[in-house]
Scaffold this active site. Structure first.
Site, short mmCIF file in Angstrom:
data_model
loop_
_atom_site.label_atom_id
_atom_site.label_comp_id
_atom_site.label_asym_id
_atom_site.label_seq_id
_atom_site.Cartn_x
_atom_site.Cartn_y
_atom_site.Cartn_z
NE ARG A 60 -6.30 -0.89 -4.06
CZ ARG A 60 -6.83 0.30 -4.32
NH1 ARG A 60 -7.90 0.67 -3.69
NH2 ARG A 60 -6.31 1.11 -5.22
CB THR A 61 0.16 -3.05 -2.39
OG1 THR A 61 -0.80 -3.47 -3.35
CG2 THR A 61 1.11 -4.18 -2.10
CE LYS A 90 20.91 11.36 -5.51
NZ LYS A 90 21.64 11.11 -4.28
NE ARG A 111 2.68 -2.03 -6.53
CZ ARG A 111 1.36 -1.90 -6.42
NH1 ARG A 111 0.78 -0.76 -6.80
NH2 ARG A 111 0.63 -2.88 -5.94
CG HIS A 139 0.18 -7.62 -6.79
ND1 HIS A 139 0.73 -7.64 -5.51
CD2 HIS A 139 -0.59 -6.50 -6.86
CE1 HIS A 139 0.29 -6.59 -4.85
NE2 HIS A 139 -0.51 -5.87 -5.64
#
Ligand code: CP
Length: 316
Positions: A60-61, A90, A111, A139
């Site tokens: 969704r986000t 890395k 995120r 969130h």
């Protein structure tokens, strides 16, 4: 009218009532524009680039942010999985990645698995950073769309009682939503959770300081007839340090047709999604089920945020 004066969005405490009103008004405008196919805003961000940097999975986000940017005429830089396919694999630090990415994009949506990472990235960035979920931290854009959905259902938020159910210890959506609810009056929150994942004291203390009534509850059946909104959440297997704690919590709270029958006629059922087994599929037909509409509202809220952060102009 007040300007939209946030540079970044990394936590819910950044918002006040006036900013919430601005965001919801712009989201309403974006929604009408899309539904009525007016296309007044289809090119407003045509020279802008959004980088979506997701170190954890999302449906969704991520896709609603990318859709929102495309709907506003902007461009998108993205990677399938930033943890694996960016130079984080890395050993590059988030600070260095952010310093580099803000040279390529006008805004970063991020995120990450670590609480506090979005704020740290915002401090390193010369372009707006939006927190799309930082581990078990916050969130905030989910909380905005949650509140927008509640407001759409009841016209007002003041005076409502809400049950937050499930994984409240590691659940960032319930933490962010709790902060936003302090902007309203006469709110009661019931925290219904297994003992291994109770809401943390930092949120409870903040609610008490801001005159929000809250109560821990074990029994979902007890609160179902009392509240206006049931906010279900998934028990997040991936966040539990101890698998036995996860096993003891999973499957404890489920809304099925029988449970839905105990709710008030005008109450609503929400869930940030994804769900596992917290709400049975047969409940989807219940007119009080709002979780798919809630996910849909993410598009309008995120269009509003991109527009406001990149133009600073609330006059639409
Ligand atoms: N609600 C939510 O954040 O969903 P995703 O994890 O799919 O983005």
């Amino acid at each position: 009218m007040r300007k939209f004066d946030l540079e970044h969005v990394y936590e819910s405490q950044q918002f006040d009532s006036e900013l919430l009103d601005i965001i919801f008004t712009v989201a309403d405008e974006m929604k009408n524009d899309l539904l009525l196919k007016k296309r007044r805003y289809s090119q407003v961000l045509k020279d802008k680039i959004m980088a979506s940097l997701f170190y954890e999975p999302s449906t969704r986000t991520r896709f609603s942010f990318e859709s929102a940017m495309a709907r506003l005429g902007g461009s998108i830089l993205t990677t399938e999985n930033a943890k694996e396919f960016s130079s984080a694999s890395k050993g590059e630090t988030l600070y260095d990645s952010t310093r580099v990415m803000c040279g390529y994009a006008d805004l970063i949506v991020m995120r990450h698995n670590k609480p506090g990472s979005a704020k740290m990235a915002a401090e390193a960035s010369s372009v707006p950073v939006i927190n799309a979920g930082d581990g078990s931290g916050q969130h905030p854009t989910q909380a905005l769309l949650d509140l927008y959905t509640i407001k759409d259902s009841f016209s007002t938020i003041n005076g409502l009682s809400i049950a937050m159910v499930g994984d409240l210890k590691y659940g960032r959506t319930v933490r962010s939503l709790s902060y936003l609810l302090t902007k309203y009056s006469n709110i009661t929150i019931y925290f219904v959770s297994p003992s291994v994942c109770r809401m943390d004291d930092d949120i409870k203390n903040y609610l008490t300081e801001n005159d929000i009534k809250w109560k821990d509850e074990d029994s979902l059946e007890k609160v179902l007839p009392l509240v206006d909104c049931i906010y279900m959440t998934r028990i997040q297997r991936e966040r539990f340090p101890n698998p036995e704690d996860y096993e003891s919590a999973a499957g404890k709270y489920i809304i099925d047709v029988e449970q839905a029958g105990m709710m008030k006629e005008k109450s609503i059922i929400m869930h940030p999604l994804p769900r596992v087994d917290e709400i049975s599929r047969e409940v989807d037909k219940d007119p009080r089920a709002r979780y798919f509409q809630q996910a849909g509202n993410g598009l309008y809220i995120r269009m509003a945020l991109l527009y406001l952060l990149l133009t600073n102009n609330p006059d639409i």
